[in-house]
Design a protein around this motif. Sequence first.
Motif, PDB file in Angstrom:
ATOM      1  N   ALA A 125       0.830  -1.208   0.000  1.00  0.00           N
ATOM      2  CA  ALA A 125       0.000   0.000   0.000  1.00  0.00           C
ATOM      3  C   ALA A 125       0.862   1.254   0.000  1.00  0.00           C
ATOM      4  N   ASP A 126       2.054   1.170   0.602  1.00  0.00           N
ATOM      5  CA  ASP A 126       2.961   2.325   0.661  1.00  0.00           C
ATOM      6  C   ASP A 126       4.059   2.220  -0.399  1.00  0.00           C
ATOM      7  N   ALA A 127       3.689   1.781  -1.596  1.00  0.00           N
ATOM      8  CA  ALA A 127       4.665   1.545  -2.662  1.00  0.00           C
ATOM      9  C   ALA A 127       5.475   2.795  -2.999  1.00  0.00           C
ATOM     10  N   ALA A 128       4.853   3.952  -3.021  1.00  0.00           N
ATOM     11  CA  ALA A 128       5.570   5.186  -3.382  1.00  0.00           C
ATOM     12  C   ALA A 128       6.671   5.478  -2.370  1.00  0.00           C
ATOM     13  N   ALA A 129       6.359   5.373  -1.092  1.00  0.00           N
ATOM     14  CA  ALA A 129       7.359   5.614  -0.048  1.00  0.00           C
ATOM     15  C   ALA A 129       8.457   4.560  -0.099  1.00  0.00           C
ATOM     16  N   MET A 130       8.082   3.323  -0.358  1.00  0.00           N
ATOM     17  CA  MET A 130       9.065   2.244  -0.451  1.00  0.00           C
ATOM     18  C   MET A 130      10.046   2.499  -1.588  1.00  0.00           C
ATOM     19  N   ARG A 131       9.522   2.839  -2.757  1.00  0.00           N
ATOM     20  CA  ARG A 131      10.404   3.099  -3.902  1.00  0.00           C
ATOM     21  C   ARG A 131      11.315   4.296  -3.642  1.00  0.00           C
ATOM     22  N   ALA A 132      10.766   5.358  -3.075  1.00  0.00           N
ATOM     23  CA  ALA A 132      11.567   6.555  -2.800  1.00  0.00           C
ATOM     24  C   ALA A 132      12.674   6.253  -1.792  1.00  0.00           C
ATOM     25  N   ALA A 133      12.368   5.490  -0.759  1.00  0.00           N
ATOM     26  CA  ALA A 133      13.379   5.144   0.248  1.00  0.00           C
ATOM     27  C   ALA A 133      14.476   4.272  -0.353  1.00  0.00           C
ATOM     28  N   ARG A 134      14.107   3.348  -1.213  1.00  0.00           N
ATOM     29  CA  ARG A 134      15.105   2.488  -1.842  1.00  0.00           C
ATOM     30  C   ARG A 134      15.956   3.264  -2.851  1.00  0.00           C
ATOM     31  N   PHE A 135      15.366   4.220  -3.518  1.00  0.00           N
ATOM     32  CA  PHE A 135      16.172   5.079  -4.387  1.00  0.00           C
ATOM     33  C   PHE A 135      17.141   5.901  -3.541  1.00  0.00           C
ATOM     34  N   ALA A 136      16.672   6.427  -2.422  1.00  0.00           N
ATOM     35  CA  ALA A 136      17.542   7.184  -1.513  1.00  0.00           C
ATOM     36  C   ALA A 136      18.701   6.303  -1.032  1.00  0.00           C
ATOM     37  N   ALA A 137      18.450   5.014  -0.808  1.00  0.00           N
ATOM     38  CA  ALA A 137      19.508   4.095  -0.383  1.00  0.00           C
ATOM     39  C   ALA A 137      20.577   3.955  -1.460  1.00  0.00           C
ATOM     40  N   ARG A 138      20.179   3.938  -2.721  1.00  0.00           N
ATOM     41  CA  ARG A 138      21.157   3.855  -3.810  1.00  0.00           C
ATOM     42  C   ARG A 138      22.030   5.113  -3.847  1.00  0.00           C
ATOM     43  N   GLU A 139      21.385   6.268  -3.726  1.00  0.00           N
ATOM     44  CA  GLU A 139      22.130   7.533  -3.724  1.00  0.00           C
ATOM     45  C   GLU A 139      23.057   7.597  -2.507  1.00  0.00           C
ATOM     46  N   ALA A 140      22.580   7.165  -1.349  1.00  0.00           N
ATOM     47  CA  ALA A 140      23.404   7.176  -0.144  1.00  0.00           C
ATOM     48  C   ALA A 140      24.593   6.219  -0.289  1.00  0.00           C
ATOM     49  N   THR A 141      24.381   5.100  -0.976  1.00  0.00           N
ATOM     50  CA  THR A 141      25.475   4.147  -1.215  1.00  0.00           C
ATOM     51  C   THR A 141      26.547   4.781  -2.096  1.00  0.00           C
ATOM     52  N   MET A 142      26.121   5.500  -3.139  1.00  0.00           N
ATOM     53  CA  MET A 142      27.089   6.196  -3.996  1.00  0.00           C
ATOM     54  C   MET A 142      27.921   7.169  -3.168  1.00  0.00           C
ATOM     55  N   LYS A 143      27.261   7.884  -2.269  1.00  0.00           N
ATOM     56  CA  LYS A 143      27.972   8.850  -1.411  1.00  0.00           C
ATOM     57  C   LYS A 143      28.910   8.130  -0.445  1.00  0.00           C
ATOM     58  N   ALA A 144      28.465   7.016   0.126  1.00  0.00           N
ATOM     59  CA  ALA A 144      29.301   6.269   1.066  1.00  0.00           C
ATOM     60  C   ALA A 144      30.566   5.748   0.390  1.00  0.00           C
ATOM     61  N   LEU A 145      30.460   5.423  -0.889  1.00  0.00           N
ATOM     62  CA  LEU A 145      31.618   4.920  -1.633  1.00  0.00           C
ATOM     63  C   LEU A 145      32.423   6.040  -2.282  1.00  0.00           C
ATOM     64  N   GLY A 146      31.944   7.269  -2.160  1.00  0.00           N
ATOM     65  CA  GLY A 146      32.679   8.390  -2.721  1.00  0.00           C
ATOM     66  C   GLY A 146      32.526   8.531  -4.222  1.00  0.00           C
ATOM     67  N   GLY A 147      31.595   7.826  -4.807  1.00  0.00           N
ATOM     68  CA  GLY A 147      31.364   7.901  -6.246  1.00  0.00           C
ATOM     69  C   GLY A 147      30.138   8.729  -6.538  1.00  0.00           C
ATOM     70  N   GLY A 148      30.120   9.331  -7.673  1.00  0.00           N
ATOM     71  CA  GLY A 148      28.947  10.104  -8.069  1.00  0.00           C
ATOM     72  C   GLY A 148      28.063   9.292  -8.989  1.00  0.00           C
ATOM     73  N   LEU A 149      27.121   9.980  -9.611  1.00  0.00           N
ATOM     74  CA  LEU A 149      26.256   9.317 -10.588  1.00  0.00           C
ATOM     75  C   LEU A 149      27.115   8.690 -11.672  1.00  0.00           C
ATOM     76  N   GLY A 150      26.772   7.482 -12.041  1.00  0.00           N
ATOM     77  CA  GLY A 150      27.517   6.786 -13.077  1.00  0.00           C
ATOM     78  C   GLY A 150      28.630   5.907 -12.545  1.00  0.00           C
ATOM     79  N   ALA A 151      28.912   5.976 -11.242  1.00  0.00           N
ATOM     80  CA  ALA A 151      29.952   5.120 -10.672  1.00  0.00           C
ATOM     81  C   ALA A 151      29.557   3.646 -10.811  1.00  0.00           C
ATOM     82  N   PHE A 152      28.260   3.373 -10.769  1.00  0.00           N
ATOM     83  CA  PHE A 152      27.734   2.031 -10.979  1.00  0.00           C
ATOM     84  C   PHE A 152      26.265   2.144 -11.359  1.00  0.00           C
TER      85      PHE A 152
END
Length: 159
Positions: free
Chosen positions: A79-106
Amino acid sequence: LPITSTADMWRTGEYPRAPANDGERIAHYKEPTKGSLLMIGLGIDAVDIARFEVALQRTPRLATRLFTEEEREQASRRADAAAMRAARFAAREATMKALGGGLGAFDFTDVSVDTAPDGRPSLRVSGRAAELARTQGVSRWHVSLSHTDHLAVAVVAAA
C-alpha cells in the motif's frame, strides 16, 4: 544533582568528563580490536516522495533502470509503494555517497535493498558497486530507511 539525561546536559551545559589519565578507562569505551568496525564511508540521501512518483509515472521505463525485478514486484504488493520506492532510491544515492562515487559510478540496479521477515532492511551490492566496495575494503553494510508522508530518507554506512 547528577546528570541523568541528554536533556539535562543541554539544560545545564555540564557533560560527563573522561577520567584523569591514571590508567582508568571510561566504562563504555573499548579499544579497537582486530575485526572491529571501521567506518569507510557514510552516505545520506532524502527524496521527495511525490516528485519521485511523478518522475516514475512520466517515464515508465525508469523503474526498470532503477529497481531490481524483485523490488518492483515487492512494491506492487504494498500500500505504501511510493514511499518504499523513494526510500530504496535514496539508499542507492546514499550508497554512492558512502563509496565516494557520483552518478555513473555504478548502475542503480547494482544496489538493492532486501527486507528481513522482521522488517529490517539490508543492502545487497553487485556488479560495479561491489567492485568499487572491494577496492575500498568494504566488507559490511548498514542501512537505515525512514519516511514521512512527504519525504523518504536513507543512511548507508560502509564498513
